[in-house]
Design a protein around this motif. Structure first.
Motif, short mmCIF file in Angstrom:
data_model
loop_
_atom_site.label_atom_id
_atom_site.label_comp_id
_atom_site.label_asym_id
_atom_site.label_seq_id
_atom_site.Cartn_x
_atom_site.Cartn_y
_atom_site.Cartn_z
N ARG A 101 0.87 -1.17 0.00
CA ARG A 101 0.00 0.00 0.00
C ARG A 101 0.91 1.22 0.00
NH1 ARG A 101 -5.54 1.58 3.01
NH2 ARG A 101 -5.34 3.83 2.81
N TYR A 116 -4.50 -3.26 1.98
CA TYR A 116 -3.53 -3.26 0.89
C TYR A 116 -4.22 -3.15 -0.46
CZ TYR A 116 -0.35 -4.40 4.58
OH TYR A 116 0.38 -4.33 5.74
N ASN A 117 -3.64 -2.35 -1.35
CA ASN A 117 -4.28 -2.14 -2.64
C ASN A 117 -3.49 -2.66 -3.84
OD1 ASN A 117 -2.39 -0.15 -2.16
ND2 ASN A 117 -3.68 1.56 -2.79
#
Length: 129
Positions: A101, A116-117
């Motif tokens: 992230r 989290y991306n």
């Protein structure tokens, strides 16, 4: 945007070791909190360890199930995240995922999927008894 690619999975006997790597498409030192997760079929993704953007050992957070056996670290270039796994157990068998992230600090708790991306595609770890 950052792309993540895991490697280093495989099959090992109980008590053995493996080192997973997560190659990032850019330098994440100073910019991305990063983590390792694992997942077995039919179960939710489980947070294993996280490390802040600087990669300081003191910032590492571990799930109780791996504390003292696993170590998360980042290389000096900031482009590769590692997970050193020692004294492996059959219950460590899972697909392991790297996540990131774009924030400097990680939560002060075991990593959770929703934070989290960016995600890698995963690498299989199989530990036989």
């Amino acid at each position: 945007q950052v792309w993540l690619v895991e490697s280093g999975g495989g099959s090992v006997q109980a008590g053995g070791s493996l080192r997973l790597s997560c190659a990032a498409s850019r330098n994440t030192r100073g910019s991305h909190c990063m983590a390792w997760f694992r997942q077995v079929p039919g179960k939710a993704r489980e947070g294993v360890a996280s490390l802040d953007a600087i990669g300081s050992a003191g910032s590492a957070i571990y799930a109780d199930s791996v504390k003292g056996r696993f170590a998360i670290s980042k290389d000096n270039a900031g482009s590769t995240l590692f997970l050193q796994m020692n004294r492996l157990k059959p219950e460590d068998t899972a697909v392991y995922f790297c996540a990131a992230r774009d924030t400097w600090s990680c939560p002060l708790d075991v990593p959770t999927e929703a934070f989290y991306n960016y995600w890698g595609q995963g690498t299989q770890v199989t530990v036989s008894s």
